[in-house]
Design a protein around this motif. Structure first.
Motif, PDB file in Angstrom:
ATOM      1  N   SER A  52      45.206  37.872  57.228  1.00  0.00           N
ATOM      2  CA  SER A  52      45.113  36.415  57.396  1.00  0.00           C
ATOM      3  C   SER A  52      46.398  35.741  56.932  1.00  0.00           C
ATOM      4  O   SER A  52      46.845  34.754  57.515  1.00  0.00           O
ATOM      5  CB  SER A  52      43.914  35.866  56.623  1.00  0.00           C
ATOM      6  N   THR A  53      46.995  36.307  55.879  1.00  0.00           N
ATOM      7  CA  THR A  53      48.271  35.747  55.424  1.00  0.00           C
ATOM      8  C   THR A  53      49.299  35.880  56.541  1.00  0.00           C
ATOM      9  O   THR A  53      50.017  34.931  56.851  1.00  0.00           O
ATOM     10  CB  THR A  53      48.763  36.512  54.169  1.00  0.00           C
ATOM     11  N   LEU A  54      49.325  37.043  57.186  1.00  0.00           N
ATOM     12  CA  LEU A  54      50.298  37.264  58.260  1.00  0.00           C
ATOM     13  C   LEU A  54      50.084  36.282  59.414  1.00  0.00           C
ATOM     14  O   LEU A  54      51.036  35.633  59.860  1.00  0.00           O
ATOM     15  CB  LEU A  54      50.200  38.717  58.759  1.00  0.00           C
ATOM     16  N   ILE A 107      42.468  32.435  52.861  1.00  0.00           N
ATOM     17  CA  ILE A 107      43.182  33.587  52.301  1.00  0.00           C
ATOM     18  C   ILE A 107      42.815  33.668  50.832  1.00  0.00           C
ATOM     19  O   ILE A 107      42.862  32.657  50.129  1.00  0.00           O
ATOM     20  CB  ILE A 107      44.707  33.380  52.439  1.00  0.00           C
ATOM     21  N   ALA A 108      42.425  34.832  50.376  1.00  0.00           N
ATOM     22  CA  ALA A 108      42.101  34.923  48.953  1.00  0.00           C
ATOM     23  C   ALA A 108      42.206  36.354  48.484  1.00  0.00           C
ATOM     24  O   ALA A 108      42.178  37.294  49.290  1.00  0.00           O
ATOM     25  CB  ALA A 108      40.695  34.403  48.691  1.00  0.00           C
ATOM     26  N   ASP A 109      42.313  36.480  47.173  1.00  0.00           N
ATOM     27  CA  ASP A 109      42.546  37.787  46.596  1.00  0.00           C
ATOM     28  C   ASP A 109      41.238  38.534  46.355  1.00  0.00           C
ATOM     29  O   ASP A 109      40.983  38.984  45.258  1.00  0.00           O
ATOM     30  CB  ASP A 109      43.318  37.609  45.279  1.00  0.00           C
ATOM     31  N   TYR A 110      40.405  38.587  47.353  1.00  0.00           N
ATOM     32  CA  TYR A 110      39.221  39.437  47.242  1.00  0.00           C
ATOM     33  C   TYR A 110      38.898  39.965  48.632  1.00  0.00           C
ATOM     34  O   TYR A 110      39.285  39.357  49.635  1.00  0.00           O
ATOM     35  CB  TYR A 110      38.029  38.682  46.634  1.00  0.00           C
ATOM     36  N   PRO A 111      38.213  41.114  48.695  1.00  0.00           N
ATOM     37  CA  PRO A 111      37.921  41.705  50.008  1.00  0.00           C
ATOM     38  C   PRO A 111      36.931  40.856  50.794  1.00  0.00           C
ATOM     39  O   PRO A 111      36.127  40.130  50.211  1.00  0.00           O
ATOM     40  CB  PRO A 111      37.324  43.068  49.684  1.00  0.00           C
ATOM     41  N   ILE A 150      40.959  39.803  62.525  1.00  0.00           N
ATOM     42  CA  ILE A 150      39.525  40.085  62.443  1.00  0.00           C
ATOM     43  C   ILE A 150      39.169  40.540  61.022  1.00  0.00           C
ATOM     44  O   ILE A 150      40.039  40.920  60.257  1.00  0.00           O
ATOM     45  CB  ILE A 150      39.078  41.129  63.491  1.00  0.00           C
ATOM     46  N   PRO A 151      37.893  40.472  60.681  1.00  0.00           N
ATOM     47  CA  PRO A 151      37.493  40.878  59.336  1.00  0.00           C
ATOM     48  C   PRO A 151      37.908  42.318  59.015  1.00  0.00           C
ATOM     49  O   PRO A 151      38.025  43.150  59.916  1.00  0.00           O
ATOM     50  CB  PRO A 151      35.973  40.741  59.374  1.00  0.00           C
ATOM     51  N   GLY A 152      38.135  42.577  57.735  1.00  0.00           N
ATOM     52  CA  GLY A 152      38.628  43.875  57.305  1.00  0.00           C
ATOM     53  C   GLY A 152      37.664  45.019  57.590  1.00  0.00           C
ATOM     54  O   GLY A 152      36.455  44.855  57.660  1.00  0.00           O
ATOM     55  N   ASN A 161      52.830  46.012  54.477  1.00  0.00           N
ATOM     56  CA  ASN A 161      52.873  44.665  53.867  1.00  0.00           C
ATOM     57  C   ASN A 161      52.998  44.696  52.339  1.00  0.00           C
ATOM     58  O   ASN A 161      52.726  45.704  51.705  1.00  0.00           O
ATOM     59  CB  ASN A 161      51.607  43.906  54.266  1.00  0.00           C
ATOM     60  N   LYS A 162      53.387  43.552  51.815  1.00  0.00           N
ATOM     61  CA  LYS A 162      53.515  43.296  50.371  1.00  0.00           C
ATOM     62  C   LYS A 162      54.712  44.021  49.769  1.00  0.00           C
ATOM     63  O   LYS A 162      54.650  44.470  48.613  1.00  0.00           O
ATOM     64  CB  LYS A 162      52.216  43.645  49.623  1.00  0.00           C
ATOM     65  N   ILE A 163      55.810  44.110  50.520  1.00  0.00           N
ATOM     66  CA  ILE A 163      56.984  44.815  49.966  1.00  0.00           C
ATOM     67  C   ILE A 163      57.640  44.014  48.842  1.00  0.00           C
ATOM     68  O   ILE A 163      58.448  44.550  48.100  1.00  0.00           O
ATOM     69  CB  ILE A 163      58.040  45.161  51.047  1.00  0.00           C
ATOM     70  N   ASP A 164      57.260  42.735  48.713  1.00  0.00           N
ATOM     71  CA  ASP A 164      57.792  41.956  47.577  1.00  0.00           C
ATOM     72  C   ASP A 164      57.276  42.505  46.243  1.00  0.00           C
ATOM     73  O   ASP A 164      57.831  42.206  45.192  1.00  0.00           O
ATOM     74  CB  ASP A 164      57.407  40.478  47.724  1.00  0.00           C
ATOM     75  N   LEU A 165      56.236  43.303  46.301  1.00  0.00           N
ATOM     76  CA  LEU A 165      55.655  43.846  45.060  1.00  0.00           C
ATOM     77  C   LEU A 165      56.101  45.272  44.766  1.00  0.00           C
ATOM     78  O   LEU A 165      55.633  45.882  43.812  1.00  0.00           O
ATOM     79  CB  LEU A 165      54.116  43.829  45.149  1.00  0.00           C
ATOM     80  N   ILE A 175      57.269  44.500  55.648  1.00  0.00           N
ATOM     81  CA  ILE A 175      57.291  43.035  55.559  1.00  0.00           C
ATOM     82  C   ILE A 175      56.655  42.535  54.266  1.00  0.00           C
ATOM     83  O   ILE A 175      55.950  43.286  53.571  1.00  0.00           O
ATOM     84  CB  ILE A 175      56.493  42.378  56.725  1.00  0.00           C
ATOM     85  N   SER A 176      56.917  41.286  53.971  1.00  0.00           N
ATOM     86  CA  SER A 176      56.091  40.568  53.017  1.00  0.00           C
ATOM     87  C   SER A 176      55.566  39.352  53.759  1.00  0.00           C
ATOM     88  O   SER A 176      56.323  38.413  54.030  1.00  0.00           O
ATOM     89  CB  SER A 176      56.890  40.125  51.786  1.00  0.00           C
ATOM     90  N   ALA A 177      54.293  39.405  54.106  1.00  0.00           N
ATOM     91  CA  ALA A 177      53.704  38.278  54.828  1.00  0.00           C
ATOM     92  C   ALA A 177      53.770  37.034  53.948  1.00  0.00           C
ATOM     93  O   ALA A 177      54.170  35.955  54.399  1.00  0.00           O
ATOM     94  CB  ALA A 177      52.267  38.588  55.208  1.00  0.00           C
TER      95      ALA A 177
HETATM   96  N1  GTP Z   1      52.450  39.660  46.963  1.00  0.00           N
HETATM   97  C1  GTP Z   1      51.943  39.588  48.168  1.00  0.00           C
HETATM   98  N2  GTP Z   1      50.658  39.224  48.324  1.00  0.00           N
HETATM   99  C2  GTP Z   1      50.186  39.142  49.568  1.00  0.00           C
HETATM  100  C3  GTP Z   1      50.973  39.419  50.718  1.00  0.00           C
HETATM  101  N3  GTP Z   1      50.200  39.256  51.808  1.00  0.00           N
HETATM  102  C4  GTP Z   1      48.981  38.870  51.356  1.00  0.00           C
HETATM  103  N4  GTP Z   1      48.965  38.805  50.023  1.00  0.00           N
HETATM  104  C5  GTP Z   1      47.834  38.426  49.153  1.00  0.00           C
HETATM  105  O1  GTP Z   1      46.789  39.370  49.342  1.00  0.00           O
HETATM  106  C6  GTP Z   1      45.520  38.717  49.222  1.00  0.00           C
HETATM  107  C7  GTP Z   1      44.699  38.976  50.471  1.00  0.00           C
HETATM  108  O2  GTP Z   1      45.310  38.349  51.567  1.00  0.00           O
HETATM  109  P1  GTP Z   1      44.519  37.997  52.892  1.00  0.00           P
HETATM  110  O3  GTP Z   1      45.526  37.508  53.867  1.00  0.00           O
HETATM  111  O4  GTP Z   1      43.355  37.133  52.594  1.00  0.00           O
HETATM  112  O5  GTP Z   1      44.023  39.439  53.295  1.00  0.00           O
HETATM  113  P2  GTP Z   1      43.108  39.877  54.546  1.00  0.00           P
HETATM  114  O6  GTP Z   1      43.663  41.146  55.065  1.00  0.00           O
HETATM  115  O7  GTP Z   1      42.995  38.762  55.506  1.00  0.00           O
HETATM  116  O8  GTP Z   1      41.742  40.159  53.805  1.00  0.00           O
HETATM  117  P3  GTP Z   1      40.224  40.089  54.371  1.00  0.00           P
HETATM  118  O9  GTP Z   1      40.085  38.799  55.092  1.00  0.00           O
HETATM  119  O10 GTP Z   1      39.396  40.165  53.170  1.00  0.00           O
HETATM  120  O11 GTP Z   1      40.049  41.267  55.255  1.00  0.00           O
HETATM  121  C8  GTP Z   1      45.805  37.240  49.024  1.00  0.00           C
HETATM  122  O12 GTP Z   1      45.750  36.979  47.634  1.00  0.00           O
HETATM  123  C9  GTP Z   1      47.231  37.086  49.512  1.00  0.00           C
HETATM  124  O13 GTP Z   1      47.942  36.040  48.889  1.00  0.00           O
HETATM  125  C10 GTP Z   1      52.330  39.799  50.509  1.00  0.00           C
HETATM  126  O14 GTP Z   1      53.103  40.045  51.423  1.00  0.00           O
HETATM  127  N5  GTP Z   1      52.749  39.867  49.215  1.00  0.00           N
END
Ligand code: GTP
Ligand code: MG
Length: 342
Positions: A172-174, A185-189, A213-215, A282-286, A311-313
């Motif tokens: 969703s972030t992407l 967008i949130a930090d939970y599944p 789509i959902p995870g 994803n999340k290469i910033d980490l 990438i880092s979305a």
């Molecule tokens: N550091 C970092 N965090 C990220 C990145 N992309 C997403 N996140 C974080 O990861 C968490 C989940 O992101 P979502 O975009 O909601 O993930 P999703 O894949 O849509 O998850 P579901 O809808 O539950 O399937 C959020 O807290 C985002 O801020 C990234 O590139 N870097």
């Protein structure tokens, strides 16, 4: 409320009865027959409307009825037609019998329509039975019944690209960074419970549509998590983008994630699983100093000849090469002068 499957009951209007009538006029002792036909019953028609995004309306209105035609009248007046009922459905709605079978209609373009239940024809009035030797006919026909049927409506979103991945991977972030879509967008599944569509602009007159789509999780095809029912929304896509979390904090192994995603896709549809794919690591910033997960995923992707983009979305880092690669796979890249564009 997002509803993507409903059963509806349709009752088209009955045709009006034909009329028996004879002209009565001053100084005309015996007028001729002048009973008109009944009006046709109304039909029920579905039409695709791009402003409608789900089948939720039918959850609350599962029965639709069209008006009956009015009976014919004297003076050769035909009865009024019963009004049709036009029901808007989202673009991408497939219409089937409730017992399965092939699609009766697949409304994939805005404005496309399908007559789902036809109104009955109006009956003949007595005037139409008159002949030279039969000048005072008393025959008439009743209106025909309208069609009654139960149908199954199923929405299959129309998108060029499907994002698949584990919950929390950043799908969703992407989509929120490459399109105007603003999903939660949130930090939970399982933040995303229903699919989101986003239009990605890739320059003048060119764009493509992405579905988030959902995870998915292991065992989704057996109903684990949200199951694989939402995969139907990537059935029509041409390219799949695997969004895989390669950060050290996910607590998962990216290779394992990819393997499980492929297994679930296969279980849903081998044909969907064989579509062109791209991996978005994803999340290469980490990553910090620990690039091992990314490197192993890269090697696996190279072996399987799957393009991989790190990438880092969240930080919008290196999204452009990913978007361009998707556009190329779709045949919508700039080299084609936009001829393949949307
Ligand atoms: N550091 C970092 N965090 C990220 C990145 N992309 C997403 N996140 C974080 O990861 C968490 C989940 O992101 P979502 O975009 O909601 O993930 P999703 O894949 O849509 O998850 P579901 O809808 O539950 O399937 C959020 O807290 C985002 O801020 C990234 O590139 N870097
Ligand atoms: Mg999400």
């Amino acid at each position: 409320m997002f509803v993507d499957q409903v059963t509806v009951t349709l009752k088209a209007g009955k045709g009006g009865d034909g009329c028996v009538s004879f002209r009565r006029e001053a100084r005309v002792p015996k007028g001729g027959p002048d009973g008109g036909h009944g009006g046709d019953g109304g039909s029920i028609i579905f039409f695709a409307d791009e402003n409608i995004s789900s089948l939720a309306y039918f959850r609350f209105h599962p029965i639709a009825k069209a008006k009956n035609g009015a009976p014919g009248e004297g003076g050769n007046r035909q009865g009024k037609r019963g009004a049709d009922v036009r029901l808007g459905v989202p673009v991408g709605t497939v219409i089937k019998e409730t017992d399965g079978g092939p699609a009766l209609a697949d409304l994939v373009r805005h404005g496309e329509s399908f007559v789902a239940a036809r109104g009955g024809k109006g009956g003949r009035g007595n005037a139409s039975f008159a002949t030279a030797t039969h000048q005072t006919p008393r025959e008439w026909h009743p209106g025909r019944p309208g069609e009654e049927r139960e149908l199954f409506l199923e929405l299959k979103l129309i998108a060029d690209v499907g994002l698949v991945g584990f919950p929390n991977a950043g799908k969703s972030t992407l989509i929120s960074k490459i399109s105007a879509a603003r999903p939660l967008i949130a930090d939970y599944p399982f933040t995303t419970l229903t699919p989101n569509l986003g239009v990605v602009d890739i320059g003048e007159y060119r764009s493509f549509v992405v579905a988030d789509i959902p995870g998915l999780i292991e065992g989704a095809h057996r109903g684990q998590g949200l199951g694989i029912r939402f995969l139907r929304h990537i059935e029509r896509t041409k390219v799949l983008v695997h969004v895989i979390d390669v950060s050290p904090y996910s607590g998962r192994d990216p290779l394992e994630d990819f393997r499980i995603l492929m297994k679930e896709l296969e279980a849903f549809s081998p044909e969907v699983a064989s579509r062109p794919q791209i991996i978005a690591a994803n999340k290469i910033d980490l990553l910090g100093d620990d690039r091992s997960r990314l490197l192993r995923l890269r090697r696996m992707a190279a072996r399987r000849k799957i393009p991989l983009f790190a990438i880092s979305a969240l930080k919008r880092q290196d999204l452009k090469p990913l978007v361009e690669a998707v556009a190329r796979l779709l045949g919508r890249d700039a080299d084609r002068n936009g001829r393949g564009g949307a």
